[in-house]
Design a protein around this motif. Sequence first.
Motif, PDB file in Angstrom:
ATOM      1  N   GLY A 335      -3.240  -4.996   4.561  1.00  0.00           N
ATOM      2  CA  GLY A 335      -2.355  -3.893   4.910  1.00  0.00           C
ATOM      3  C   GLY A 335      -2.785  -2.541   4.369  1.00  0.00           C
ATOM      4  O   GLY A 335      -2.390  -1.502   4.894  1.00  0.00           O
ATOM      5  N   PHE A 336      -3.563  -2.506   3.269  1.00  0.00           N
ATOM      6  CA  PHE A 336      -3.989  -1.242   2.679  1.00  0.00           C
ATOM      7  C   PHE A 336      -5.137  -0.636   3.492  1.00  0.00           C
ATOM      8  O   PHE A 336      -6.006  -1.350   4.020  1.00  0.00           O
ATOM      9  CB  PHE A 336      -4.442  -1.438   1.236  1.00  0.00           C
ATOM     10  CG  PHE A 336      -3.342  -1.900   0.311  1.00  0.00           C
ATOM     11  CD1 PHE A 336      -2.335  -1.023  -0.081  1.00  0.00           C
ATOM     12  CD2 PHE A 336      -3.312  -3.210  -0.154  1.00  0.00           C
ATOM     13  CE1 PHE A 336      -1.331  -1.446  -0.933  1.00  0.00           C
ATOM     14  CE2 PHE A 336      -2.303  -3.639  -0.996  1.00  0.00           C
ATOM     15  CZ  PHE A 336      -1.303  -2.768  -1.380  1.00  0.00           C
ATOM     16  N   THR A 337      -5.169   0.695   3.564  1.00  0.00           N
ATOM     17  CA  THR A 337      -6.226   1.392   4.295  1.00  0.00           C
ATOM     18  C   THR A 337      -7.503   1.422   3.474  1.00  0.00           C
ATOM     19  O   THR A 337      -7.485   1.270   2.236  1.00  0.00           O
ATOM     20  CB  THR A 337      -5.799   2.832   4.629  1.00  0.00           C
ATOM     21  OG1 THR A 337      -5.618   3.552   3.394  1.00  0.00           O
ATOM     22  CG2 THR A 337      -4.508   2.850   5.431  1.00  0.00           C
ATOM     23  N   ASP A 338      -8.626   1.622   4.176  1.00  0.00           N
ATOM     24  CA  ASP A 338      -9.915   1.716   3.475  1.00  0.00           C
ATOM     25  C   ASP A 338      -9.937   2.900   2.522  1.00  0.00           C
ATOM     26  O   ASP A 338     -10.509   2.824   1.424  1.00  0.00           O
ATOM     27  CB  ASP A 338     -11.047   1.848   4.501  1.00  0.00           C
ATOM     28  CG  ASP A 338     -11.221   0.579   5.325  1.00  0.00           C
ATOM     29  OD1 ASP A 338     -10.761  -0.476   4.858  1.00  0.00           O
ATOM     30  OD2 ASP A 338     -11.801   0.653   6.423  1.00  0.00           O
ATOM     31  N   GLU A 339      -9.301   3.995   2.919  1.00  0.00           N
ATOM     32  CA  GLU A 339      -9.257   5.188   2.068  1.00  0.00           C
ATOM     33  C   GLU A 339      -8.500   4.903   0.765  1.00  0.00           C
ATOM     34  O   GLU A 339      -8.921   5.317  -0.323  1.00  0.00           O
ATOM     35  CB  GLU A 339      -8.593   6.335   2.835  1.00  0.00           C
ATOM     36  CG  GLU A 339      -8.582   7.658   2.065  1.00  0.00           C
ATOM     37  CD  GLU A 339      -7.914   8.776   2.852  1.00  0.00           C
ATOM     38  OE1 GLU A 339      -7.777   9.882   2.292  1.00  0.00           O
ATOM     39  OE2 GLU A 339      -7.517   8.533   4.013  1.00  0.00           O
ATOM     40  N   PHE A 340      -7.396   4.170   0.903  1.00  0.00           N
ATOM     41  CA  PHE A 340      -6.600   3.806  -0.290  1.00  0.00           C
ATOM     42  C   PHE A 340      -7.421   2.920  -1.221  1.00  0.00           C
ATOM     43  O   PHE A 340      -7.471   3.141  -2.435  1.00  0.00           O
ATOM     44  CB  PHE A 340      -5.318   3.088   0.154  1.00  0.00           C
ATOM     45  CG  PHE A 340      -4.517   2.547  -0.992  1.00  0.00           C
ATOM     46  CD1 PHE A 340      -3.665   3.368  -1.725  1.00  0.00           C
ATOM     47  CD2 PHE A 340      -4.621   1.211  -1.367  1.00  0.00           C
ATOM     48  CE1 PHE A 340      -2.930   2.871  -2.785  1.00  0.00           C
ATOM     49  CE2 PHE A 340      -3.900   0.708  -2.429  1.00  0.00           C
ATOM     50  CZ  PHE A 340      -3.044   1.543  -3.138  1.00  0.00           C
ATOM     51  N   LEU A 341      -8.089   1.921  -0.660  1.00  0.00           N
ATOM     52  CA  LEU A 341      -8.869   0.990  -1.472  1.00  0.00           C
ATOM     53  C   LEU A 341     -10.030   1.701  -2.159  1.00  0.00           C
ATOM     54  O   LEU A 341     -10.371   1.400  -3.307  1.00  0.00           O
ATOM     55  CB  LEU A 341      -9.389  -0.161  -0.602  1.00  0.00           C
ATOM     56  CG  LEU A 341      -8.303  -1.088  -0.025  1.00  0.00           C
ATOM     57  CD1 LEU A 341      -8.922  -2.068   0.958  1.00  0.00           C
ATOM     58  CD2 LEU A 341      -7.605  -1.849  -1.155  1.00  0.00           C
ATOM     59  N   SER A 404      -0.752   8.013   0.242  1.00  0.00           N
ATOM     60  CA  SER A 404      -0.879   6.986   1.290  1.00  0.00           C
ATOM     61  C   SER A 404       0.423   6.807   2.059  1.00  0.00           C
ATOM     62  O   SER A 404       0.485   5.991   2.989  1.00  0.00           O
ATOM     63  CB  SER A 404      -1.310   5.653   0.658  1.00  0.00           C
ATOM     64  OG  SER A 404      -2.575   5.782   0.036  1.00  0.00           O
ATOM     65  N   GLY A 405       1.489   7.517   1.665  1.00  0.00           N
ATOM     66  CA  GLY A 405       2.742   7.472   2.413  1.00  0.00           C
ATOM     67  C   GLY A 405       3.665   6.332   2.057  1.00  0.00           C
ATOM     68  O   GLY A 405       4.603   6.025   2.803  1.00  0.00           O
ATOM     69  N   PHE A 406       3.442   5.701   0.901  1.00  0.00           N
ATOM     70  CA  PHE A 406       4.304   4.587   0.519  1.00  0.00           C
ATOM     71  C   PHE A 406       5.651   5.112   0.036  1.00  0.00           C
ATOM     72  O   PHE A 406       5.720   5.998  -0.813  1.00  0.00           O
ATOM     73  CB  PHE A 406       3.646   3.734  -0.573  1.00  0.00           C
ATOM     74  CG  PHE A 406       2.397   3.033  -0.109  1.00  0.00           C
ATOM     75  CD1 PHE A 406       2.369   2.378   1.114  1.00  0.00           C
ATOM     76  CD2 PHE A 406       1.245   3.036  -0.887  1.00  0.00           C
ATOM     77  CE1 PHE A 406       1.217   1.728   1.545  1.00  0.00           C
ATOM     78  CE2 PHE A 406       0.100   2.405  -0.465  1.00  0.00           C
ATOM     79  CZ  PHE A 406       0.072   1.752   0.764  1.00  0.00           C
TER      80      PHE A 406
END
Length: 822
Positions: A335-341, A404-406
Amino acid sequence: MSENMLDVLTVINKINDGITVSDDTGHFEIFNSRMREITGYTIEEANNTNDFSNLLHPSPEEHHIALSRISEIREKNEYKEIEIKIRTKDLKSKSILISTSLIPYKNQNMFLSIWRDISEKRRAEEDYKTILLTSLDGFWIVDMNACFIEVNEAYCQIVGYSRNEMLTMKLHDVEIMKTEEETLSHIQKIIKNEYDRFETLHRCKDGTLKNFEISIKYNYETRTFFAFLRDITERKRAEEWLQKAHEELEEKVSLRTFDLVNLNTRLNNEISERKEKERHIEARNVLLKLLSKTTSRKKYLDTIIELIIGWTKYRCVGIKLLNNNNEILYESYTGFTDEFLKSEKEISLKSDCPCIRVLNGKLLPADIKARKKTGFIYFNNINPAKTNKTIVSASPVGDVCVKSGFKSMGIIPMHHKKNIMGIIHIADEINEKIDIKSLEFIQKLTPLISDGIYKFNLTDEINRSHELLEKLFSKSNLLIAYMDIGFNFIRVNEPYAKADRRSPDFFPGKNYFDLYPFKENTEIFKSTVETGKPHSIFSKPFDYFNNSDSQTTYWDWNLQPIKNISGKVEGILLFLIDVTKRKIAEDELLVAQKKLADTKHLSDIGTLAATVAHELRNPLAAIQMASYNLRRKSHDSLLEKHLVTIDKKIIESNQIINNLLFYSRIKFPKYERIKINEILKESILVSKNHYKKDGIQIKSKLNSLKGVYIEADPLQITEVFVNVLNNAFESFENCEGDIEIIGALSDDFIKVTISDNGGGIDKENLINVFDAFFTTKATGTGLGLTVCKQIINLHGGTIEMKSHKNIKTEVLITIPIKAKFR
């Protein structure tokens, strides 16, 4: 007889009572049929009896009553009614009520008597009275003044008064609920109504109170009150108890109703909890099944992520683990984006992020506020503020999560044995998405998830250790053997097998003690298995049984117990290092050091002996010369005695000096071919002449050595025998005893045993007798036996001493026949 009279007689005969008319003499004019039935006599029988009254009233008392009644009627002309007992013709007794009056009959006054048989009535009354008096219920009769005129035994027993006491009392004496006036008023009420039933309280003689239920009836004829009383004390108590029980029951019903309502609430809660537990158990079973079937940690964690999403419906779930380099990386995620990771990779334990704060325990006040008892942290409604296109966190959540908009986030720590090993990170872009119950559900599963991760970590560690041990086992020069707790070989390495001149394949399955049956090692091996403690031995001698030509080798041992996860010993490792060369070198070094010490010791003693000899012998010579001159010029017997003592002490002093010089100048023997038998005889003679103790018997058994020659230094060997014999002579305090010398031939040696039954030597001193300068005597240097041992050692022989205090002392000397050292 007139017609009227006949009619009267006919009527009289039909009357149910007996009717008689008699004159003063007792002659009956009329005697009706009922009278005949009552008495059993006819009128003729009654008139023909001289005294019918005496016949009817046999008892003097009854007869007297009958005559008195007749006299009173005659004198007073009164009507009389009395009750008497008569005896009938058939000798039965009957109760009769007689009513008598004077009437004119046949021109004279006659007695008209009406005889009424009341026997049945009296019997009924007696029976009734018996019933009343023996009834279990109380009964009494009182008069108009409330005085007791009858009372039964049952009531007396209840209240404790006797019948006689009761008949002197009034009702208000026992009635405590009413005064005397109230009691009399109640009597009037009963008279009016003829009957009453009520409950009251009576006081017993001992002061106790009894409850009674009373049924009372007024008798107009006798103007008395008949009362039946039932003791209802126990019933009242029971009623009170029942009332109390009823009230308690009502209270309990009320409480029970309340409890049932609460129970119903708890039951609903328990049902919910049970469903939650069943869900938890089902989840645990899924995890256990997963752990048992999965061989890859990555696959295990990926499946865990899938399960969490299925259980909670969260969009983003990841597992971060803390590695040995203090790096916190996502081991598995979805569920996490590549940018977040990518941003998360830059985070370390020094970063200011809630995930890191949970891992290092440095929580902010906001974190503590968001933390639940089970340890997880969650945030809902994360609201960032926008300033110049830059997102600034308005909450304790890290900037990466905010960017990330969480809007919702949860952090669940994972521990193993109280040590944190990672976190489960949950996030979603929807507000209020985080549900406490779902986080609690996952939190309860984290111990099992952590155990699984620990298992894979341990497996990796074991594999690395196995590789390391395999290298150590196969490449090491150490001798290594692995055995089970029964000491059966499981595996040995190549150096171990090579040292035993065997192949490594030979050992598995064979028992260590079958190959090396050393009993002293059994306890060492057993102790290691039983205690679980390692054991080390250094320079242990070892002989290979399968190599008869090999010499004794020396090894450093180390036994290490191998334990399973529960701590129980399941095998042992034996490590061996061959230290034979080191041992030989150490022994040679010790010998060299001892020789050096002995040489230095002898050098020191030699210097001392030379000094003593030089400093003491000149004065001793002067003393000896003075003693000689005194003896020559004086013939005093008393002085002679002192001169003998002086000569003896001069000899002893010279002997001490000689011993010191001899000990310091002991040289290698000058071997000659000598007759040992002759040397022994000469030594015996020297000692015997020196001590001249006639009470000491010398027994010699030297035939075995007759004609035997040995290679030895005659002077040194003689010195040995003389020294030992001198010690034997000096062991007798009273100059009496036996000395025995036995010679024997044994292979390449001669053995000489010199024993005595003197004072002997204490056990604690026996080990020191051959040490230089050790002595228990008042005189001497303690060098005699030291010199003997030095000489025998130089000849390649042995000298030993055994002693039992005050019993026997034995010195065994062994000398080789052929010289060992030349």
